[in-house]
Every structure is written in structure tokens, then in C-alpha cells.
Design a protein around this motif. Structure first.
Motif, PDB file in Angstrom:
ATOM      1  N   TYR A   4       0.839  -1.187   0.000  1.00  0.00           N
ATOM      2  CA  TYR A   4       0.000   0.000   0.000  1.00  0.00           C
ATOM      3  C   TYR A   4       0.880   1.245   0.000  1.00  0.00           C
ATOM      4  N   PHE A   5       0.681   2.100  -0.994  1.00  0.00           N
ATOM      5  CA  PHE A   5       1.470   3.313  -1.145  1.00  0.00           C
ATOM      6  C   PHE A   5       0.644   4.523  -0.699  1.00  0.00           C
ATOM      7  N   PHE A   6       1.238   5.322   0.179  1.00  0.00           N
ATOM      8  CA  PHE A   6       0.620   6.560   0.666  1.00  0.00           C
ATOM      9  C   PHE A   6       1.443   7.723   0.129  1.00  0.00           C
ATOM     10  N   SER A   7       0.856   8.522  -0.746  1.00  0.00           N
ATOM     11  CA  SER A   7       1.611   9.599  -1.385  1.00  0.00           C
ATOM     12  C   SER A   7       1.776  10.800  -0.462  1.00  0.00           C
ATOM     13  N   GLY A   8       2.482  11.816  -0.961  1.00  0.00           N
ATOM     14  CA  GLY A   8       2.778  12.988  -0.152  1.00  0.00           C
ATOM     15  C   GLY A   8       1.597  13.931  -0.020  1.00  0.00           C
ATOM     16  N   LEU A   9       1.839  15.049   0.587  1.00  0.00           N
ATOM     17  CA  LEU A   9       0.812  16.032   0.923  1.00  0.00           C
ATOM     18  C   LEU A   9       0.027  16.464  -0.315  1.00  0.00           C
ATOM     19  N   GLY A  10      -1.203  15.962  -0.421  1.00  0.00           N
ATOM     20  CA  GLY A  10      -2.073  16.336  -1.525  1.00  0.00           C
ATOM     21  C   GLY A  10      -1.764  15.664  -2.848  1.00  0.00           C
ATOM     22  N   ALA A  11      -0.673  14.904  -2.933  1.00  0.00           N
ATOM     23  CA  ALA A  11      -0.292  14.268  -4.198  1.00  0.00           C
ATOM     24  C   ALA A  11      -1.074  12.968  -4.396  1.00  0.00           C
ATOM     25  N   ASP A  12      -0.957  12.404  -5.599  1.00  0.00           N
ATOM     26  CA  ASP A  12      -1.602  11.129  -5.866  1.00  0.00           C
ATOM     27  C   ASP A  12      -0.544  10.131  -6.319  1.00  0.00           C
ATOM     28  N   ASN A  26       2.069  -6.466  -5.926  1.00  0.00           N
ATOM     29  CA  ASN A  26       0.638  -6.142  -5.943  1.00  0.00           C
ATOM     30  C   ASN A  26       0.466  -4.773  -5.284  1.00  0.00           C
ATOM     31  N   CYS A  27       0.557  -3.717  -6.102  1.00  0.00           N
ATOM     32  CA  CYS A  27       0.575  -2.353  -5.572  1.00  0.00           C
ATOM     33  C   CYS A  27      -0.829  -1.748  -5.499  1.00  0.00           C
ATOM     34  N   VAL A  28      -1.119  -1.129  -4.367  1.00  0.00           N
ATOM     35  CA  VAL A  28      -2.383  -0.425  -4.173  1.00  0.00           C
ATOM     36  C   VAL A  28      -2.054   1.001  -3.750  1.00  0.00           C
ATOM     37  N   TYR A  29      -2.638   1.974  -4.431  1.00  0.00           N
ATOM     38  CA  TYR A  29      -2.355   3.372  -4.128  1.00  0.00           C
ATOM     39  C   TYR A  29      -3.532   3.973  -3.360  1.00  0.00           C
ATOM     40  N   ILE A  30      -3.274   4.313  -2.110  1.00  0.00           N
ATOM     41  CA  ILE A  30      -4.318   4.884  -1.263  1.00  0.00           C
ATOM     42  C   ILE A  30      -4.728   6.248  -1.809  1.00  0.00           C
ATOM     43  N   GLN A  31      -6.024   6.461  -1.908  1.00  0.00           N
ATOM     44  CA  GLN A  31      -6.549   7.724  -2.430  1.00  0.00           C
ATOM     45  C   GLN A  31      -6.897   8.666  -1.283  1.00  0.00           C
ATOM     46  N   TRP A  32      -6.418   9.898  -1.376  1.00  0.00           N
ATOM     47  CA  TRP A  32      -6.763  10.879  -0.349  1.00  0.00           C
ATOM     48  C   TRP A  32      -8.244  11.246  -0.454  1.00  0.00           C
ATOM     49  N   GLU A  33      -8.858  11.439   0.698  1.00  0.00           N
ATOM     50  CA  GLU A  33     -10.239  11.905   0.769  1.00  0.00           C
ATOM     51  C   GLU A  33     -10.244  13.243   1.498  1.00  0.00           C
ATOM     52  N   LEU A  34     -11.209  14.072   1.196  1.00  0.00           N
ATOM     53  CA  LEU A  34     -11.275  15.367   1.854  1.00  0.00           C
ATOM     54  C   LEU A  34     -11.520  15.182   3.354  1.00  0.00           C
ATOM     55  N   PRO A  35     -10.788  15.910   4.192  1.00  0.00           N
ATOM     56  CA  PRO A  35     -10.977  15.787   5.645  1.00  0.00           C
ATOM     57  C   PRO A  35     -12.315  16.386   6.070  1.00  0.00           C
ATOM     58  N   LEU A  36     -12.855  15.843   7.149  1.00  0.00           N
ATOM     59  CA  LEU A  36     -14.071  16.402   7.725  1.00  0.00           C
ATOM     60  C   LEU A  36     -13.715  17.633   8.547  1.00  0.00           C
ATOM     61  N   LEU A  37     -14.700  18.417   8.910  1.00  0.00           N
ATOM     62  CA  LEU A  37     -14.463  19.638   9.679  1.00  0.00           C
ATOM     63  C   LEU A  37     -13.791  19.304  11.011  1.00  0.00           C
ATOM     64  N   ASN A  38     -12.633  19.903  11.262  1.00  0.00           N
ATOM     65  CA  ASN A  38     -11.875  19.716  12.510  1.00  0.00           C
ATOM     66  C   ASN A  38     -11.488  18.253  12.756  1.00  0.00           C
ATOM     67  N   GLU A  39     -11.341  17.487  11.704  1.00  0.00           N
ATOM     68  CA  GLU A  39     -10.982  16.072  11.846  1.00  0.00           C
ATOM     69  C   GLU A  39      -9.522  15.928  12.259  1.00  0.00           C
ATOM     70  N   THR A  40      -9.253  15.067  13.232  1.00  0.00           N
ATOM     71  CA  THR A  40      -7.884  14.818  13.665  1.00  0.00           C
ATOM     72  C   THR A  40      -7.204  13.869  12.692  1.00  0.00           C
ATOM     73  N   ILE A  41      -5.885  13.864  12.718  1.00  0.00           N
ATOM     74  CA  ILE A  41      -5.147  12.968  11.831  1.00  0.00           C
ATOM     75  C   ILE A  41      -5.418  11.505  12.190  1.00  0.00           C
ATOM     76  N   GLU A  42      -5.644  11.241  13.492  1.00  0.00           N
ATOM     77  CA  GLU A  42      -5.955   9.876  13.929  1.00  0.00           C
ATOM     78  C   GLU A  42      -7.282   9.409  13.354  1.00  0.00           C
TER      79      GLU A  42
END
Length: 216
Positions: A4-12, A26-42
Motif C-alpha cells: 500500500y502506497f501513501f503519497s505525499g501532501l495532496g499528491a496522488d 501487488n501495488c495499491v495506491y491509497i486515495q486521499w479523501e477530503l478531511p471532515l471539519l476539525n478532523e484529527t489525523i488519527e
């Protein structure tokens, strides 16, 4: 084995475009989703972890900000290995001036669209030198969602993770200006490498990943 590949800040997944990895991976690229209001990184990490739905053994590869998310997800989804590229494993590895920047909330004064307009300073900070690689970085930054990048920058500066169970495999450029080697020693130190060694030294990074993972 899934990687599983996690790209950089805002990148794909374009950030990993120049890697030359075996077809057996077997590569899987995690897709960034828009954060919720005041959502923590956890909480964000838990939410996007639904993209990891396979019971088979897995490896996480985190690039820059993606390394933080990989670390957070590894707290409840245990990978076989974590490979961090141009990233940090805890907030203790952030330079003091970044932490001060976050405490004073100075990042809120930075216009969000500023990061979408690369220039000579941007290329210097990222360690990008060739024309083709500059075009690649430009296309990535231009497409970056400013809402996500603003949230991610704040999450980076205020990250509270102090340690993690799995000792990550570290790959870092010796001249990384964005996340300089502060108080850690990477397993692989890329000579004269900047922040985006994943692009500028793609062949060398590919060989390291292959060596660490192996073809199965």
C-alpha cells in the motif's frame, strides 16, 4: 502480499510514477479523501483505512506526509513492514521551528493557493532539477486540493505521535530541505538527495524497495 502506497501532501499515485517495480508486486495506491471539519489525523487515518480491506499480509510505503498516515494506520492494522520515504516517524523528528510554527498557528497565514503555483523556489525546496521532473511536480501541485493541503499541513505541524511499535525502514535524502534529518539516522541515506528522491532518484529508490520487499 499487498503493498500500500501513501503519497505525499495532496499528491496522488503520480508521485510514484517513475518507480520501476516488478510486475509481481501487488501495488495499491491509497486515495486521499477530503478531511471532515476539525478532523484529527488519527480519525482521518481510521476513515481512509477502509481502503485496506484485504486480509493478506501487507506492507506500507509512506512518502512524506503519507508516512504519517501509514504510521497512524499501523496502530490498528499491522503491516509486515513500513517503509518511510522522505518522512518522519514521530513528532520528535520535526525540526523545532516547525513545531513552533504550529504552536503559533502561523501556517494559517499562508494562502492555500500559494502551494499550487510552483516556481524556482519550489523546485529548489523539493530538490527537483530536471525539466521533465519539474513538469511532473507542477502537474501534481496544480491538481492538489487546497482544502486538503491546508488541513494536512496543520496536521503535520501539530502531530502528537511520539513512538510506534514497528521500526520503519527509513529512506531519506541527505539534502532534504523540507524534512531535514533532525535527530534520526535513516537506514538508507541518499547522497545529495532532496525531498523528492522518489522522483529525482527513482531508480535507486526502486532498487531499495525491491531489496527490502523481495519478489514473492
Amino acid at each position: 502480499m499487498k503493498i500500500y502506497f501513501f503519497s505525499g501532501l495532496g499528491a496522488d499515485e503520480r508521485a510514484f510514477k517513475l518507480l520501476n517495480l516488478p510486475k509481481e508486486f501487488n501495488c495499491v495506491y491509497i486515495q486521499w479523501e477530503l478531511p471532515l471539519l476539525n478532523e484529527t489525523i488519527e480519525n482521518y487515518a481510521k476513515r481512509i483505512s477502509n481502503q485496506i480491506n484485504s486480509p493478506e499480509p501487507k506492507i506500507f510505503v509512506g512518502l512524506s506526509f503519507g508516512g504519517l498516515i501509514a504510521i497512524e494506520i499501523s496502530k490498528f492494522i499491522k503491516p509486515e513492514k513500513i517503509i518511510l520515504i522522505s518522512s518522519i516517524r514521530s513528532n520528535k523528528e520535526l525540526p523545532f521551528y516547525y513545531r513552533l510554527f504550529g504552536i503559533l498557528k502561523l501556517n494559517k497565514l499562508v494562502p492555500p493557493k500559494l502551494s499550487n503555483k510552483p516556481n524556482f523556489l519550489t523546485y529548489w525546496l523539493f530538490g527537483i532539477k530536471t525539466k521533465n521532473n519539474k513538469e511532473l511536480l507542477k502537474s501534481i501541485l496544480t491538481d492538489t486540493n487546497t482544502t486538503f493541503s491546508k488541513w494536512a499541513l496543520n496536521a503535520l505541524l501539530n502531530w502528537k505521535c511520539k513512538e510506534n511499535e514497528i521500526e520503519p525502514i527509513r529512506i531519506h535524502g541527505s539534502r532534504d530541505l523540507l524534512l531535514p534529518i533532525f535527530n534520526f539516522k535513516p537506514k538508507y541515506l541518499i547522497k545529495n538527495g532532496g525531498h523528492l528522491i522518489i522522483i529525482e532518484q527513482a531508480d535507486e529508490i526502486s532498487n531499495i524497495i525491491i531489496n527490502e520487499i523481495g519478489v514473492r
